[in-house]
Scaffold this motif. Structure first.
Motif, PDB file in Angstrom:
ATOM      1  N   MET A 172       5.091  19.861  -1.116  1.00  0.00           N
ATOM      2  CA  MET A 172       5.574  18.732  -2.269  1.00  0.00           C
ATOM      3  C   MET A 172       4.721  17.290  -2.411  1.00  0.00           C
ATOM      4  SD  MET A 172       9.080  18.810  -3.740  1.00  0.00           S
ATOM      5  CE  MET A 172       9.632  18.020  -5.084  1.00  0.00           C
ATOM      6  N   PRO A 173       4.392  17.542  -2.767  1.00  0.00           N
ATOM      7  CA  PRO A 173       3.649  15.788  -3.464  1.00  0.00           C
ATOM      8  C   PRO A 173       4.417  14.300  -3.056  1.00  0.00           C
ATOM      9  CG  PRO A 173       3.177  16.767  -5.555  1.00  0.00           C
ATOM     10  CD  PRO A 173       3.960  17.386  -4.439  1.00  0.00           C
ATOM     11  N   ASN A 174       4.640  13.169  -2.133  1.00  0.00           N
ATOM     12  CA  ASN A 174       4.972  12.293  -2.546  1.00  0.00           C
ATOM     13  C   ASN A 174       4.677  11.236  -3.049  1.00  0.00           C
ATOM     14  OD1 ASN A 174       7.506  13.722  -1.457  1.00  0.00           O
ATOM     15  ND2 ASN A 174       6.615  13.418   0.714  1.00  0.00           N
ATOM     16  N   PRO A 175       5.053   9.677  -3.112  1.00  0.00           N
ATOM     17  CA  PRO A 175       4.527   8.614  -3.923  1.00  0.00           C
ATOM     18  C   PRO A 175       3.206   8.509  -2.485  1.00  0.00           C
ATOM     19  CG  PRO A 175       6.344   8.805  -4.101  1.00  0.00           C
ATOM     20  CD  PRO A 175       5.796   9.948  -3.953  1.00  0.00           C
ATOM     21  N   LYS A 176       2.876   8.027  -2.798  1.00  0.00           N
ATOM     22  CA  LYS A 176       1.853   6.664  -1.718  1.00  0.00           C
ATOM     23  C   LYS A 176       2.198   5.863  -1.967  1.00  0.00           C
ATOM     24  CE  LYS A 176      -2.805   7.784   0.431  1.00  0.00           C
ATOM     25  NZ  LYS A 176      -3.021   8.928  -0.223  1.00  0.00           N
ATOM     26  N   ARG A 177       2.705   4.633  -2.715  1.00  0.00           N
ATOM     27  CA  ARG A 177       2.875   3.679  -2.753  1.00  0.00           C
ATOM     28  C   ARG A 177       3.763   3.356  -4.335  1.00  0.00           C
ATOM     29  NH1 ARG A 177      -0.279   2.020   0.477  1.00  0.00           N
ATOM     30  NH2 ARG A 177      -2.061   1.065   0.506  1.00  0.00           N
ATOM     31  N   ARG A 178       4.935   2.378  -3.657  1.00  0.00           N
ATOM     32  CA  ARG A 178       5.892   2.437  -4.572  1.00  0.00           C
ATOM     33  C   ARG A 178       5.699   1.213  -5.232  1.00  0.00           C
ATOM     34  NH1 ARG A 178       9.908  -3.174  -2.710  1.00  0.00           N
ATOM     35  NH2 ARG A 178      10.366  -2.688  -4.800  1.00  0.00           N
ATOM     36  N   HIS A 179       6.434   1.929  -6.386  1.00  0.00           N
ATOM     37  CA  HIS A 179       6.307   1.597  -7.969  1.00  0.00           C
ATOM     38  C   HIS A 179       6.830  -0.088  -7.814  1.00  0.00           C
ATOM     39  CE1 HIS A 179       5.809   5.456 -10.139  1.00  0.00           C
ATOM     40  NE2 HIS A 179       5.011   5.583  -9.513  1.00  0.00           N
ATOM     41  N   SER A 180       5.935  -0.825  -8.831  1.00  0.00           N
ATOM     42  CA  SER A 180       6.506  -2.894  -8.965  1.00  0.00           C
ATOM     43  C   SER A 180       7.580  -2.545  -9.237  1.00  0.00           C
ATOM     44  CB  SER A 180       5.665  -3.193  -9.375  1.00  0.00           C
ATOM     45  OG  SER A 180       5.388  -2.735 -10.392  1.00  0.00           O
ATOM     46  N   LYS A 181       8.486  -3.760 -10.173  1.00  0.00           N
ATOM     47  CA  LYS A 181       9.659  -4.238 -10.400  1.00  0.00           C
ATOM     48  C   LYS A 181       9.716  -4.359 -11.433  1.00  0.00           C
ATOM     49  CE  LYS A 181      12.066  -6.094  -6.614  1.00  0.00           C
ATOM     50  NZ  LYS A 181      12.724  -7.412  -6.025  1.00  0.00           N
ATOM     51  N   ALA A 182       7.926  -4.709 -11.734  1.00  0.00           N
ATOM     52  CA  ALA A 182       7.454  -4.534 -13.786  1.00  0.00           C
ATOM     53  C   ALA A 182       8.192  -3.522 -14.605  1.00  0.00           C
ATOM     54  CB  ALA A 182       6.415  -5.648 -13.742  1.00  0.00           C
ATOM     55  N   ARG A 183       7.002  -1.973 -13.306  1.00  0.00           N
ATOM     56  CA  ARG A 183       6.444  -0.999 -13.946  1.00  0.00           C
ATOM     57  C   ARG A 183       8.065  -0.261 -14.529  1.00  0.00           C
ATOM     58  NH1 ARG A 183       2.115   3.078 -10.963  1.00  0.00           N
ATOM     59  NH2 ARG A 183       2.792   5.264 -12.481  1.00  0.00           N
ATOM     60  N   THR A 184       8.711  -0.524 -13.718  1.00  0.00           N
ATOM     61  CA  THR A 184      10.017  -0.178 -13.149  1.00  0.00           C
ATOM     62  C   THR A 184      10.621  -0.293 -14.879  1.00  0.00           C
ATOM     63  OG1 THR A 184      10.261   0.568 -10.920  1.00  0.00           O
ATOM     64  CG2 THR A 184      12.295   1.569 -12.275  1.00  0.00           C
TER      65      THR A 184
END
Length: 61
Positions: free
Chosen positions: A1-13
């Protein structure tokens, strides 16, 4: 199952969550007692709907 490579920034969230705010319920006015009530429902204060008594309401002591 694919997992995110990098975390999303606070601004994007925050941009994604900008539209998640709750809106107030639309209330209408009862034509007989002028109290605020939900539309298309019997008035809990006086018990009328479309000019007819449909609920028995207890008297306030």
């Amino acid at each position: 199952m694919p997992n995110p490579k990098r975390r999303h920034s606070k601004a994007r969230t925050a941009k994604r969550r900008a539209h998640d705010a709750l809106t107030a319920t639309g209330l209408s006015e009862c034509p007989s007692c002028h109290e605020r009530k939900l539309p298309h429902r019997a008035c809990p204060k006086c018990g009328t709907y479309k000019g007819r008594d449909v609920l028995e309401v207890k008297e306030a002591n």
